[in-house]
Design an enzyme around this catalytic site. Structure first.
Site, PDB file in Angstrom:
ATOM      1  N   CYS B  91      50.432  44.510  40.472  1.00 16.01           N
ATOM      2  CA  CYS B  91      51.755  44.628  39.854  1.00 16.01           C
ATOM      3  C   CYS B  91      52.581  45.694  40.579  1.00 16.01           C
ATOM      4  CB  CYS B  91      51.610  44.913  38.348  1.00 16.01           C
ATOM      5  SG  CYS B  91      53.124  44.592  37.432  1.00 16.01           S
ATOM      6  N   HIS B 207      47.488  40.920  36.070  1.00 16.44           N
ATOM      7  CA  HIS B 207      46.690  42.094  35.694  1.00 16.44           C
ATOM      8  C   HIS B 207      45.262  41.700  35.321  1.00 16.44           C
ATOM      9  CE1 HIS B 207      49.790  45.293  35.346  1.00 16.44           C
ATOM     10  NE2 HIS B 207      50.605  44.291  35.101  1.00 16.44           N
ATOM     11  N   GLU B 209      42.762  43.603  34.902  1.00 11.64           N
ATOM     12  CA  GLU B 209      42.147  44.609  34.012  1.00 11.64           C
ATOM     13  C   GLU B 209      42.493  44.346  32.544  1.00 11.64           C
ATOM     14  OE1 GLU B 209      44.801  45.064  35.826  1.00 11.64           O
ATOM     15  OE2 GLU B 209      46.259  46.336  34.789  1.00 11.64           O
TER      16      GLU B 209
END
Lengths: 736, 234
Positions: B91, B207, B209
């Site tokens: 990002c 993302h 994570e």
């Protein structure tokens, strides 16, 4: 020492929103007339926004105590025990007036301000929510305001890195000239490491940290305490400008410093800036404060004492440090590239003394500023009784599926995806359930525990019957938390009303607070923080009253929580809190009435607090026991809308048995309270448990593989078709 | 080498806000906590993988990633990459990588001019040799969250032809069960992630994570990160 220069008159006081009586009180307490800076300070502290002068009498009736309460109203935010030695710290606050004038900055600074309230207490913020009210949807001004407010909320929350996990929004023409933007923040702190604002220790240094002070937002609290008119545009300079990047640095620096043993007390500079922060810290400590305004970090030169004290520049804090901690603290703020400036000291005088250019710019006793703040018992009346709408007078025999499709394209029921996808709902990676559920669920970092959070209010009920509406907001939040399996703990409230000097508005306030208090007391969810926003009127047209509830609860293990989408075909669908014979559902003040009926204000659905508690407890227990795998509270739009939402969420269909009648709209769309739709694989056990508990329960159908909703024989609609209208409503309104 | 021997460093800029999330995700997979490295540091301890996390470094002021790209630590990251070290930018980290030229292209405002936070479908593309894609099943579809305002990947057509020809496109947005248009931001040729010409640097908007378990609503992020870490170990 008497400050010299610029002696004020009553005319100046009027311009700052003070009454004749208030002016007389000021001159009497000072023994002289104030100067500009002093008058500004009195006017800000005695504004409705800071002093709660119209609402205080009624706020005192709310329940604020309970074994779970660590900190009730009065601090920057409330705190409740969530177990494991941790506290949830939370508050909701309005930024209505600034957001109407300048939607992006107004909303952004609303978020920034409420976050500061939470991390000032030593809590790391973990969730943001909001409650928004806009005018008629199909209106250029509304489009402009929705677009600006939503991107402003996202602009601040996304950047600072706190997830926006939930919220609510309604549209009504009464908000055309006065929108509502309420922001709620929730944080988590160790229960024994909560920071408070009372100044301690005369001689201790008073430190200014964060961003510099500029000429923005000057006298904002006073603006927020007046009605709007056509001249509102001229107030744009009173709107603050947010800087979420500096907000992030300030949050990290404060939390880093608080982890050391340096901070004695701390207060954010919110409404009325340096004025309210210094006065509140000194007042709570029963002490005085002396500040040298020449030391205040300023963005521009030649700012007067009045401007420095009344500026509402964002991202600033005032702290009292331990005497030997100054250098430790300075190093932390240097690391984060933030201003750090000792600007004064705590004194024993009980006075606020300000120096500017070597002269005394202000010298006023703090006691009168706070303790003598006016408290009014404003005249109020009783809300007139409303007629009860007989379902038979409004329903037709058109198929449920067609009416449902039409209802789901109603702006108050349609999908909020266009709004919430502009918010980062996942940063921090602990969001277990974000927007679109009954309640948001945020995991306590590093554990299995979860916080459940919801914001709720149904203004059309409050308008029709404020007492019922005030109670309903609490009850609905209580149901929303219970529907995911959480135990409600406490609430924060945001009371949005019109001009309290009008008896009919004061009546709304008094009755709504009474209903809210009754419900909060009965459901053991005390009020630990809140905010009052009055004078929400433009050119004398008041808003629909909107006392918003933000509720926080806890669940021991996030893995036991359920959502509001169906899980598997073959599961049974049941309604809890409704018998077999309920055909005439409550349609007065419902979305169905709004959509298909007349404009008469009818009696809203009554609230039975005992049923609310019993039914919610039952649902919660059965979720935790694994006997319910999806649950949804029945609210706006009634049973059929709740079922449709559970289907759309999952893509699975439902086959629903309808009562034996040709007039079913009351059954399908009535908004009777204290009810849930649930799905389960264990229908017999669930029914038996409900009967044991004396709770009405009805099996109404099955979850099916086919992606369609079937109501009785032959009335069928595909999920794809209803998703189409549900999802396209707000995007197409926003496209104009 | 085992996963727990893998040295991962996460760079933290003022305004980074996914640094902790990535640290938790990597620790979940390797049982070893990554180092968080403050941007003012001038050097970097030896690392097997450097991650530039998501967020709003320097408030995204001037241009996303522009100021972070000029932070002291970035010289050390550039040296690490020049030595063939592995770098992952997520990002805002992807934006930093394009600003420093570590991966080609630029990221401009989403075509709809709105921040977008939602799940997207991703197609795993066939690429040149890279630890970030070698262990992934080609043409497998993943579902990962995005959350950005400037994720619209842009490069000149001949540059895009070259990227595709060289196998430097790692992920493309693709149709999935998620509601909304498959390409969430108008990215050229649906590009969601690219790798450097030596395969050792990846920049991507989604993302991983945030998709580490069923509680997150999906674990394709754990799949991607684990496969990358395993490739770096072997």
């Amino acid at each position: 020492m008497t400050p010299t220069s610029d002696k004020m008159t009553f005319k100046n006081a009027t311009a700052m929103g003070l009454s004749r009586d208030e002016w007389n009180l000021i001159t009497q307490r000072l023994g002289r007339v104030p100067n500009l800076c002093e008058l500004g300070i009195f006017s800000a502290m005695w504004s409705e926004h800071c002093s709660y002068k119209s609402s205080k009498k009624w706020l005192k009736t709310l329940p604020i105590d309970g074994p779970q309460v660590i900190e009730g109203p009065g601090e920057n935010a409330g705190a409740v025990d969530i177990g494991d030695g941790l506290a949830a710290i939370f508050k909701i606050e309005s930024h209505n007036h600034p957001s109407f004038i300048e939607p992006y900055q107004g909303a952004a600074t609303g978020v920034g301000g409420i976050l500061r309230d939470v991390f000032t207490m030593g809590a790391r913020p973990v969730a943001l929510l909001n409650a928004l009210r806009f005018g008629e949807a199909n209106n250029d001004r509304t489009r402009h305001l929705v677009g600006g407010v939503v991107s402003g909320i996202g602009g601040y929350g996304n950047c600072i890195g706190i997830p926006t996990v939930g919220g609510e929004v309604n549209f009504d023409k009464s908000y055309n000239g006065n929108i509502l933007v309420n922001a709620m923040a929730v944080g988590i702190a160790n229960s024994d490491r909560i920071f408070r604002s009372a100044a301690t220790g005369p001689g201790n240094p008073v430190i200014y940290v964060g961003a510099k002070t500029g000429r923005d937002g000057i006298h904002g609290a006073t603006m927020a305490s007046a009605e709007f008119s056509d001249e509102t545009e001229s107030k744009r300079p009173t709107v603050q400008v947010g800087d979420p990047f500096t907000g992030k640095l300030l949050m990290e620096a404060c939390l880093e410093l608080m982890a050391s043993d340096s901070v004695l007390s701390i207060q954010d500079m919110g409404a009325a800036g340096l004025t309210s922060s210094s006065v509140e810290m000194a007042s709570k400590g029963g002490l005085g404060m002396e500040i040298d305004l020449d030391l205040v970090p300023a963005r521009e030169g030649n700012m007067s004492a009045y401007e420095l004290m009344l500026s509402e520049s964002q991202e600033r804090m005032l702290m009292v440090l331990k005497p030997d901690a100054t250098e430790t603290a300075r190093a932390v703020f240097n690391k984060w590239d933030l201003d750090f400036m000792p600007i004064g000291q705590v004194t024993e005088t009980g006075r606020l003394v300000l120096l500017k250019d070597g002269e005394t710019a202000c010298d006023i006793p703090i006691g009168p500023l706070v303790d003598d703040a006016p408290e009014y018992d404003r005249p109020h009346d009783e809300t007139p009784p409303r007629p009860q709408l007989a379902s038979a007078n409004i329903v037709t025999d058109s198929p449920i599926s067609l009416v449902l499709k039409s209802m789901l394209s109603h702006v108050d029921l349609a999908s909020r995806r266009w709004i919430y996808e502009q918010y980062d709902s996942q940063v921090m990676a602990d969001t277990m359930a974000g927007p679109g559920g009954d309640a948001a669920l945020v995991r306590v970092h590093g554990s299995n525990r979860g916080l459940a959070i919801s914001t709720d209010c149904t203004p059309r009920y409050v308008e029709a019957d404020p007492k019922t509406g005030g109670a309903q907001a609490v009850a609905e939040a209580y149901r929303n938390l219970s529907a995911i399996g959480a135990t409600p703990l406490a609430i924060t409230n945001n009371l949005n009303f019109g001009n309290p000097e009008k008896p009919e508005i004061m009546t709304q306030l008094v009755e709504a607070v009474t209903g809210m208090g009754d419900a909060a007391r009965f459901l053991d969810t005390p009020v630990v923080s809140g905010n009052v926003s009055l004078y929400n009127e433009t050119d004398s047209n008041a808003i629909q009253p909107c006392p918003v509830i933000g509720m926080v609860g806890v669940i021991e293990n996030v893995e036991t929580a359920v959502g509001n989408g169906f899980i598997a075909a073959g599961n049974h669908i049941l309604v809890i809190g409704q018998g077999n014979d309920t055909i005439d559902g409550w349609l007065g003040a419902s979305i169905y009435q709004q959509h298909f009926g007349d404009n008469i204000i009818y009696k809203p659905p009554p609230i039975n607090l005992a049923a609310e508690r019993t039914h919610s407890s039952f649902v919660r227990q059965q979720i935790l026991a694994g006997k319910i795998n999806a649950a949804h509270d029945i609210s706006d739009g009634g049973l059929a809308v709740a079922i449709a939402e559970m289907a759309m969420k999952s893509g699975l269909g439902a086959s629903i048995e309808t009562p034996d009648s040709s007039l079913l709209h009351g059954w399908a769309f009535g908004e009777d309270q204290a009810r849930f739709v649930v799905s389960t694989a264990y229908d017999a056990a669930l029914i038996a448990a409900a009967k044991d508990a004396g709770i009405e329960i009805t099996k109404i159908g099955m979850v099916i593989e086919d992606s369609e909703l079937k109501f009785g024989d032959g009335d069928t609609i595909s999920i794809e078709e209803i998703i189409g209208v549900f999802e396209s409503c707000i995007p197409s309104l926003m496209a104009g | 080498m085992t996963l727990s021997a893998l040295r991962v460093a996460i760079i933290v800029f003022p305004g980074s806000n996914c640094d902790r999330d990535m640290m938790v995700a990597i620790e979940q997979l390797t049982s070893r906590r990554p180092a968080l490295v403050w941007h003012k540091e001038a050097s970097l301890d030896a690392a097997d993988l450097v991650i530039i996390p998501g967020g709003f470094s320097f408030g995204d002021y001037l241009r996303c990633g522009a100021l972070a790209g000029r932070s002291p630590i970035m010289n050390a990251v550039l040296d690490h990459a020049a030595r063939g070290g592995a770098v992952m930018g997520i990002c805002n980290g992807f934006q930093v990588l394009t600003e420093t030229g570590m991966v080609p292209g630029v990221l401009i405002r989403n075509a709809e001019l709105k921040f977008a936070c939602r799940n997207v479908g991703l197609q795993v593309c066939e690429t040149l040799a890279s630890p970030f894609t070698s262990e992934l099943a080609t043409n497998k579809n993943l579902i990962l969250p995005i959350a950005h305002n400037e994720g619209n990947y842009f490069a000149e057509p001949d540059e895009l032809d070259q990227l595709e020809g060289e196998g430097q496109v790692a992920f493309r947005y693709t149709d999935s069960s998620a509601i909304g248009p498959p390409n969430p931001n108008g990215a050229a040729r649906d590009i969601a992630g690219v790798i450097s010409s030596n395969g050792r640097v990846i920049g991507m908007m989604p993302h991983p994570e945030r998709a580490m378990s069923d509680l997150h609503g999906g674990n394709d992020g754990a799949y991607f990160l684990l496969k990358s870490l395993e490739a770096l170990v072997s």
